[in-house]
Design a protein around this motif. Structure first.
Motif, PDB file in Angstrom:
ATOM      1  N   ALA A   1      74.684   6.290 113.465  1.00  0.00           N
ATOM      2  CA  ALA A   1      75.769   6.886 112.673  1.00  0.00           C
ATOM      3  C   ALA A   1      75.241   8.103 111.925  1.00  0.00           C
ATOM      4  CB  ALA A   1      76.303   5.860 111.677  1.00  0.00           C
ATOM      5  N   LYS A   2      76.114   9.095 111.767  1.00  0.00           N
ATOM      6  CA  LYS A   2      75.781  10.225 110.888  1.00  0.00           C
ATOM      7  C   LYS A   2      76.556  10.034 109.583  1.00  0.00           C
ATOM      8  CE  LYS A   2      76.692  13.531 113.878  1.00  0.00           C
ATOM      9  NZ  LYS A   2      76.612  14.198 115.178  1.00  0.00           N
ATOM     10  N   ALA A   3      75.941  10.403 108.478  1.00  0.00           N
ATOM     11  CA  ALA A   3      76.599  10.248 107.183  1.00  0.00           C
ATOM     12  C   ALA A   3      76.160  11.357 106.237  1.00  0.00           C
ATOM     13  CB  ALA A   3      76.264   8.884 106.590  1.00  0.00           C
ATOM     14  N   TRP A   4      77.086  11.799 105.404  1.00  0.00           N
ATOM     15  CA  TRP A   4      76.779  12.809 104.385  1.00  0.00           C
ATOM     16  C   TRP A   4      76.471  12.117 103.061  1.00  0.00           C
ATOM     17  CZ3 TRP A   4      75.581  17.677 105.143  1.00  0.00           C
ATOM     18  CH2 TRP A   4      76.072  18.344 106.267  1.00  0.00           C
ATOM     19  N   ALA A   5      75.287  12.413 102.524  1.00  0.00           N
ATOM     20  CA  ALA A   5      74.887  11.840 101.232  1.00  0.00           C
ATOM     21  C   ALA A   5      74.952  12.923 100.148  1.00  0.00           C
ATOM     22  CB  ALA A   5      73.471  11.284 101.327  1.00  0.00           C
ATOM     23  N   LEU A   6      75.090  12.462  98.905  1.00  0.00           N
ATOM     24  CA  LEU A   6      75.030  13.362  97.747  1.00  0.00           C
ATOM     25  C   LEU A   6      73.557  13.595  97.444  1.00  0.00           C
ATOM     26  CD1 LEU A   6      76.624  14.721  95.344  1.00  0.00           C
ATOM     27  CD2 LEU A   6      76.212  12.602  94.080  1.00  0.00           C
ATOM     28  N   LYS A   7      73.086  14.783  97.727  1.00  0.00           N
ATOM     29  CA  LYS A   7      71.661  15.098  97.524  1.00  0.00           C
ATOM     30  C   LYS A   7      71.371  15.260  96.033  1.00  0.00           C
ATOM     31  CE  LYS A   7      68.274  18.292  99.554  1.00  0.00           C
ATOM     32  NZ  LYS A   7      68.244  19.445 100.497  1.00  0.00           N
TER      33      LYS A   7
ATOM     34  N   GLY B   1      87.749   2.587 103.557  1.00  0.00           N
ATOM     35  CA  GLY B   1      87.186   3.401 102.479  1.00  0.00           C
ATOM     36  C   GLY B   1      85.671   3.367 102.522  1.00  0.00           C
ATOM     37  N   ARG B   2      85.109   3.843 103.627  1.00  0.00           N
ATOM     38  CA  ARG B   2      83.671   3.698 103.838  1.00  0.00           C
ATOM     39  C   ARG B   2      82.880   4.996 103.685  1.00  0.00           C
ATOM     40  NH1 ARG B   2      82.099  -1.120 106.182  1.00  0.00           N
ATOM     41  NH2 ARG B   2      80.036  -0.284 105.775  1.00  0.00           N
ATOM     42  N   GLY B   3      83.514   5.996 103.095  1.00  0.00           N
ATOM     43  CA  GLY B   3      82.785   7.219 102.793  1.00  0.00           C
ATOM     44  C   GLY B   3      82.596   8.124 103.994  1.00  0.00           C
ATOM     45  N   TRP B   4      81.782   9.147 103.797  1.00  0.00           N
ATOM     46  CA  TRP B   4      81.624  10.210 104.789  1.00  0.00           C
ATOM     47  C   TRP B   4      80.664   9.778 105.891  1.00  0.00           C
ATOM     48  CZ3 TRP B   4      81.333  15.643 102.017  1.00  0.00           C
ATOM     49  CH2 TRP B   4      82.380  15.740 101.088  1.00  0.00           C
ATOM     50  N   ARG B   5      81.128   8.928 106.823  1.00  0.00           N
ATOM     51  CA  ARG B   5      80.276   8.505 107.942  1.00  0.00           C
ATOM     52  C   ARG B   5      81.043   8.480 109.254  1.00  0.00           C
ATOM     53  NH1 ARG B   5      77.059   4.116 105.597  1.00  0.00           N
ATOM     54  NH2 ARG B   5      77.905   3.880 103.514  1.00  0.00           N
ATOM     55  N   THR B   6      80.317   8.688 110.345  1.00  0.00           N
ATOM     56  CA  THR B   6      80.955   8.725 111.669  1.00  0.00           C
ATOM     57  C   THR B   6      81.188   7.326 112.222  1.00  0.00           C
ATOM     58  OG1 THR B   6      78.790   8.910 112.729  1.00  0.00           O
ATOM     59  CG2 THR B   6      79.993  10.975 112.316  1.00  0.00           C
ATOM     60  N   HIS B   7      80.283   6.375 111.937  1.00  0.00           N
ATOM     61  CA  HIS B   7      80.385   5.001 112.452  1.00  0.00           C
ATOM     62  C   HIS B   7      79.994   4.026 111.358  1.00  0.00           C
ATOM     63  CE1 HIS B   7      79.787   7.496 116.026  1.00  0.00           C
ATOM     64  NE2 HIS B   7      80.401   6.557 116.729  1.00  0.00           N
ATOM     65  N   PHE B   8      80.564   2.842 111.393  1.00  0.00           N
ATOM     66  CA  PHE B   8      80.195   1.818 110.414  1.00  0.00           C
ATOM     67  C   PHE B   8      80.581   0.435 110.936  1.00  0.00           C
ATOM     68  CE2 PHE B   8      84.306   3.600 109.434  1.00  0.00           C
ATOM     69  CZ  PHE B   8      85.127   2.506 109.180  1.00  0.00           C
ATOM     70  N   ILE B   9      79.954  -0.573 110.335  1.00  0.00           N
ATOM     71  CA  ILE B   9      80.235  -1.962 110.691  1.00  0.00           C
ATOM     72  C   ILE B   9      81.007  -2.599 109.545  1.00  0.00           C
ATOM     73  CG2 ILE B   9      79.148  -4.239 111.025  1.00  0.00           C
ATOM     74  CD1 ILE B   9      76.914  -2.712 112.572  1.00  0.00           C
ATOM     75  N   SER B  10      81.973  -3.442 109.873  1.00  0.00           N
ATOM     76  CA  SER B  10      82.805  -4.081 108.849  1.00  0.00           C
ATOM     77  C   SER B  10      83.063  -5.535 109.216  1.00  0.00           C
ATOM     78  CB  SER B  10      84.137  -3.334 108.745  1.00  0.00           C
ATOM     79  OG  SER B  10      85.082  -4.095 108.024  1.00  0.00           O
ATOM     80  N   ASP B  11      83.330  -6.358 108.190  1.00  0.00           N
ATOM     81  CA  ASP B  11      83.745  -7.747 108.465  1.00  0.00           C
ATOM     82  C   ASP B  11      85.274  -7.833 108.506  1.00  0.00           C
ATOM     83  OD1 ASP B  11      84.514  -7.471 105.837  1.00  0.00           O
ATOM     84  OD2 ASP B  11      83.196  -9.030 105.044  1.00  0.00           O
TER      85      ASP B  11
END
Length: 330
Positions: free
Chosen positions: A5-11, A90-100
């Motif tokens: 996954a790609k994600a943008w973080a607050l640097k 509502g999982r933030g700035w990411r391309t892929h994520f896992i959820s329950d």
């Protein structure tokens, strides 16, 4: 299969206006699914004004940027979600994520194929609900009243104006460019002006509605609100939804005080968060969806292509470069 996954973080925390250098693009290796889990890929991501003040309040440097997406189920070990289904997360700035699955909301089952799914982040999503409940529950608008809304060509403001028209009100909107003002006229606002080019905001408001305003839906705060409060009618209601004029200040603004006009006009001024009405979410979404499908609620989206352009889309939105809802298409 291994998913990266790609994600943008607050640097680093924003100081004044956000800069592209305040963000950091990370790669995250996702584990294989466990029973009850599902893998999702973001299709559209939202950029919203609230992210600016909330990042300061709720985030640490290095955290993934907060936010919402429309995502598609890619792989599922959860019987409640089939592959190919679309959800709001509502999982933030990411391309892929896992959820329950607990933090996911399926798109309304009656969502028409012809309607862009990105609207679930705008007119038929959180901004639309903000307009709906802010106007109906906080402003308590009544037919025949005059409603003022600023940042009127934005995601929330454009819905506020159209809802007020549906509700039988006179609507005055203001926005920051001539193109936006033309758009407001096109979607049915009675009066609209460009606050960047009027000589006097006070005069422009008086000219648009000589009898003043019953309801003021405030997305901007600051100087605008200080001027507008003096043109409220007796028993007027002000819904404080946002303060985008103040989000990027390093030094807090000092303004005039609101007590005198509030006393003389017996005004009500109330701040609100849309989450107060989470238990009525379905009601709001169905009402908005119906109006969109009937053509009573027009929408415009500012779509930025490419996940890599997310910071740019966010900064552009804060500068008012968007007409309607700003979204990023992965």
């Amino acid at each position: 299969m291994m998913v990266i996954a790609k994600a943008w973080a607050l640097k680093r925390h924003f100081d004044g206006f956000p800069k592209t250098s305040d963000f950091d693009l990370k790669k995250i290796e996702l584990p294989n699914l466990k029973d009850g889990e599902l893998l999702l890929e973001s299709v559209f991501l939202s950029v919203d004004p609230y992210m600016r003040p909330y990042s300061r309040r709720d985030m640490k440097e290095g955290d993934i940027m907060i936010g919402t997406q429309v995502a598609r189920v890619v792989e599922s070990k959860n019987p409640a979600f089939t592959v190919g289904a679309f959800v709001v997360a509502g999982r933030g700035w990411r391309t892929h994520f896992i959820s329950d699955g607990k933090d996911l909301q399926l798109l309304p089952s009656n969502w028409p194929e012809s309607l862009p799914k990105s609207l679930a982040l705008g007119t038929v999503g959180m901004p639309g609900l903000t307009a709906y409940f802010g106007l109906l529950e906080v402003c308590k608008m009544k037919p025949g009243e005059t409603v003022l809304v600023n940042a009127a060509a934005g995601a929330v403001g454009s819905v506020v104006g159209q809802l007020a028209k549906i509700g039988g009100c006179k609507v005055v909107g203001c926005a920051g460019s001539d193109d936006k003002v033309a758009y407001l006229k096109k979607i049915g606002f009675d009066e609209a002006f460009n606050y960047n080019t009027v000589k006097s905001l006070d005069e422009a408001l008086r000219k648009a509605s000589p009898d003043g305003y019953d309801c003021f839906f405030d997305n901007v705060g600051g100087e605008f609100a200080s001027v507008a409060i003096n043109q409220m009618r007796k028993y007027g209601r002000i819904a404080v939804c946002g303060a985008i004029s103040q989000y990027n200040d390093s030094v807090p603004q000092k303004g005039p005080y609101v007590q005198l006009p509030m006393i003389f006009k017996e005004l009500q001024m109330e701040g609100f968060l849309v989450t107060r009405w989470n238990n009525r979410r379905e009601e709001g979404l169905q009402a908005l969806l119906k109006w969109v499908m009937e053509g009573k609620m027009k929408y415009h989206e500012q779509v930025t292509e490419g996940f890599e352009n997310m910071p740019m889309a966010f900064i552009g939105m804060l500068k008012g470069e968007n007409l309607g809802k700003a979204v990023v298409k992965v």
